[in-house]
Design a protein around this motif. Structure first.
Motif, PDB file in Angstrom:
ATOM      1  N   LEU A  75       0.828  -1.206   0.000  1.00 53.84           N
ATOM      2  CA  LEU A  75       0.000   0.000   0.000  1.00 53.84           C
ATOM      3  C   LEU A  75       0.864   1.258   0.000  1.00 53.84           C
ATOM      4  O   LEU A  75       0.603   2.192  -0.759  1.00 53.84           O
ATOM      5  CB  LEU A  75      -0.945  -0.002   1.205  1.00 53.84           C
ATOM      6  CG  LEU A  75      -2.039  -1.070   1.180  1.00 53.84           C
ATOM      7  CD1 LEU A  75      -2.826  -1.046   2.479  1.00 53.84           C
ATOM      8  CD2 LEU A  75      -2.950  -0.892  -0.021  1.00 53.84           C
ATOM      9  N   LEU A  80      -1.036   4.484  -1.393  1.00 54.42           N
ATOM     10  CA  LEU A  80      -2.378   4.403  -0.821  1.00 54.42           C
ATOM     11  C   LEU A  80      -2.310   4.450   0.704  1.00 54.42           C
ATOM     12  O   LEU A  80      -1.463   3.787   1.319  1.00 54.42           O
ATOM     13  CB  LEU A  80      -3.072   3.120  -1.260  1.00 54.42           C
ATOM     14  CG  LEU A  80      -3.453   3.068  -2.733  1.00 54.42           C
ATOM     15  CD1 LEU A  80      -3.831   1.655  -3.144  1.00 54.42           C
ATOM     16  CD2 LEU A  80      -4.594   4.031  -3.002  1.00 54.42           C
ATOM     17  N   LEU A 117      -5.301  -3.556  -5.420  1.00 50.82           N
ATOM     18  CA  LEU A 117      -5.046  -2.118  -5.377  1.00 50.82           C
ATOM     19  C   LEU A 117      -6.094  -1.326  -6.159  1.00 50.82           C
ATOM     20  O   LEU A 117      -6.544  -0.266  -5.707  1.00 50.82           O
ATOM     21  CB  LEU A 117      -3.638  -1.826  -5.904  1.00 50.82           C
ATOM     22  CG  LEU A 117      -2.498  -2.407  -5.061  1.00 50.82           C
ATOM     23  CD1 LEU A 117      -1.168  -2.262  -5.788  1.00 50.82           C
ATOM     24  CD2 LEU A 117      -2.458  -1.797  -3.673  1.00 50.82           C
ATOM     25  N   GLU A 118      -6.519  -1.849  -7.299  1.00 45.78           N
ATOM     26  CA  GLU A 118      -7.547  -1.166  -8.095  1.00 45.78           C
ATOM     27  C   GLU A 118      -8.872  -1.113  -7.334  1.00 45.78           C
ATOM     28  O   GLU A 118      -9.545  -0.077  -7.311  1.00 45.78           O
ATOM     29  CB  GLU A 118      -7.737  -1.889  -9.431  1.00 45.78           C
ATOM     30  CG  GLU A 118      -8.770  -1.235 -10.319  1.00 45.78           C
ATOM     31  CD  GLU A 118      -8.946  -1.964 -11.639  1.00 45.78           C
ATOM     32  OE1 GLU A 118      -9.979  -1.720 -12.287  1.00 45.78           O
ATOM     33  OE2 GLU A 118      -8.085  -2.776 -12.021  1.00 45.78           O
ATOM     34  N   ARG A 121      -8.617   1.460  -4.596  1.00 46.23           N
ATOM     35  CA  ARG A 121      -8.695   2.822  -5.161  1.00 46.23           C
ATOM     36  C   ARG A 121     -10.134   3.187  -5.538  1.00 46.23           C
ATOM     37  O   ARG A 121     -10.597   4.293  -5.274  1.00 46.23           O
ATOM     38  CB  ARG A 121      -7.817   2.939  -6.405  1.00 46.23           C
ATOM     39  CG  ARG A 121      -6.367   3.157  -6.116  1.00 46.23           C
ATOM     40  CD  ARG A 121      -5.571   3.442  -7.404  1.00 46.23           C
ATOM     41  NE  ARG A 121      -4.166   3.507  -7.103  1.00 46.23           N
ATOM     42  CZ  ARG A 121      -3.312   2.497  -7.300  1.00 46.23           C
ATOM     43  NH1 ARG A 121      -3.711   1.368  -7.837  1.00 46.23           N
ATOM     44  NH2 ARG A 121      -2.037   2.641  -6.993  1.00 46.23           N
ATOM     45  N   ASN A 122     -10.830   2.260  -6.187  1.00 48.21           N
ATOM     46  CA  ASN A 122     -12.159   2.551  -6.730  1.00 48.21           C
ATOM     47  C   ASN A 122     -13.290   2.414  -5.721  1.00 48.21           C
ATOM     48  O   ASN A 122     -14.260   3.171  -5.784  1.00 48.21           O
ATOM     49  CB  ASN A 122     -12.445   1.654  -7.928  1.00 48.21           C
ATOM     50  CG  ASN A 122     -11.519   1.933  -9.090  1.00 48.21           C
ATOM     51  OD1 ASN A 122     -11.004   3.038  -9.232  1.00 48.21           O
ATOM     52  ND2 ASN A 122     -11.294   0.930  -9.910  1.00 48.21           N
ATOM     53  N   GLY A 124     -12.708   1.753  -2.162  1.00 45.86           N
ATOM     54  CA  GLY A 124     -12.336   2.198  -0.824  1.00 45.86           C
ATOM     55  C   GLY A 124     -12.134   1.063   0.154  1.00 45.86           C
ATOM     56  O   GLY A 124     -11.762   1.277   1.310  1.00 45.86           O
ATOM     57  N   ARG A 153      -9.582   2.181   2.851  1.00 47.11           N
ATOM     58  CA  ARG A 153      -8.919   3.443   2.557  1.00 47.11           C
ATOM     59  C   ARG A 153      -9.314   4.499   3.581  1.00 47.11           C
ATOM     60  O   ARG A 153     -10.489   4.593   3.968  1.00 47.11           O
ATOM     61  CB  ARG A 153      -9.273   3.896   1.144  1.00 47.11           C
ATOM     62  CG  ARG A 153      -8.363   4.992   0.602  1.00 47.11           C
ATOM     63  CD  ARG A 153      -8.657   5.360  -0.824  1.00 47.11           C
ATOM     64  NE  ARG A 153     -10.033   5.827  -0.922  1.00 47.11           N
ATOM     65  CZ  ARG A 153     -10.864   5.504  -1.910  1.00 47.11           C
ATOM     66  NH1 ARG A 153     -10.479   4.718  -2.879  1.00 47.11           N
ATOM     67  NH2 ARG A 153     -12.095   5.970  -1.929  1.00 47.11           N
TER      68      ARG A 153
END
Length: 155
Positions: A75, A80, A117-118, A121-122, A124, A153
């Motif tokens: 991360l 992130l 990771l995607e 990001r998208n 949370g 996130r």
């Protein structure tokens, strides 16, 4: 010796882990990481049981922390900011350990760092299963685990 971003991240990870009193009592040390694996070490003496071998709770803790640390490193390297939690773990103890401890963590088969990771990001929130083991110097493993971690996130 030139300091690399990863070595700085490893030192920061070790400091974060050692800030937790139970982890400090284990005398854990962060070993190496290559982006796919993370190794943690701990001496036997503070992790010994009544049979003079490694305490099962220490083995599980070391494997759990290795998985958590692997995700935390990925991360940071991806830029992130998220909290990582262990959701569940399955552990198998195979043989006693009479030496210092090492745990090695890797993404479990079928897992995708890119997908993890995607999603984080998208959406949370994302989950990842990590396989960890305590290898034996003479070959084989003393214990292994599969742990599911959830990252949420921040902000």
């Amino acid at each position: 010796m030139t300091d690399t971003p990863r070595s700085a991240h490893l030192r920061a990870l070790e400091a974060e882990l050692l800030a937790m009193p139970p982890v400090a009592a284990m005398q854990l040390r962060v070993g190496d990481a290559d982006g796919e694996t993370l190794r943690l070490h701990a001496p036997l003496a503070p992790n010994v049981n009544d049979k003079a071998c490694a305490f099962g709770g220490s083995l599980t803790s070391l494997m759990t922390l290795a998985g958590w640390g692997l995700i935390a490193l990925r991360l940071v390297e991806a830029g992130l900011d998220a909290n990582v939690y262990v959701a569940d773990t399955k552990v198998q103890y195979r043989t006693p350990v009479y030496t210092d401890l090492t745990a090695v963590a890797v993404a479990d088969k079928g897992e995708s760092w890119a997908g993890f990771l995607e999603t984080l990001r998208n959406v949370g929130r994302a989950q990842m299963t990590v396989a960890a083991s305590v290898p034996l110097a003479e070959g084989g493993v003393a214990a292994d685990s599969r742990s599911r971690y959830v990252a949420i996130r921040k902000g």
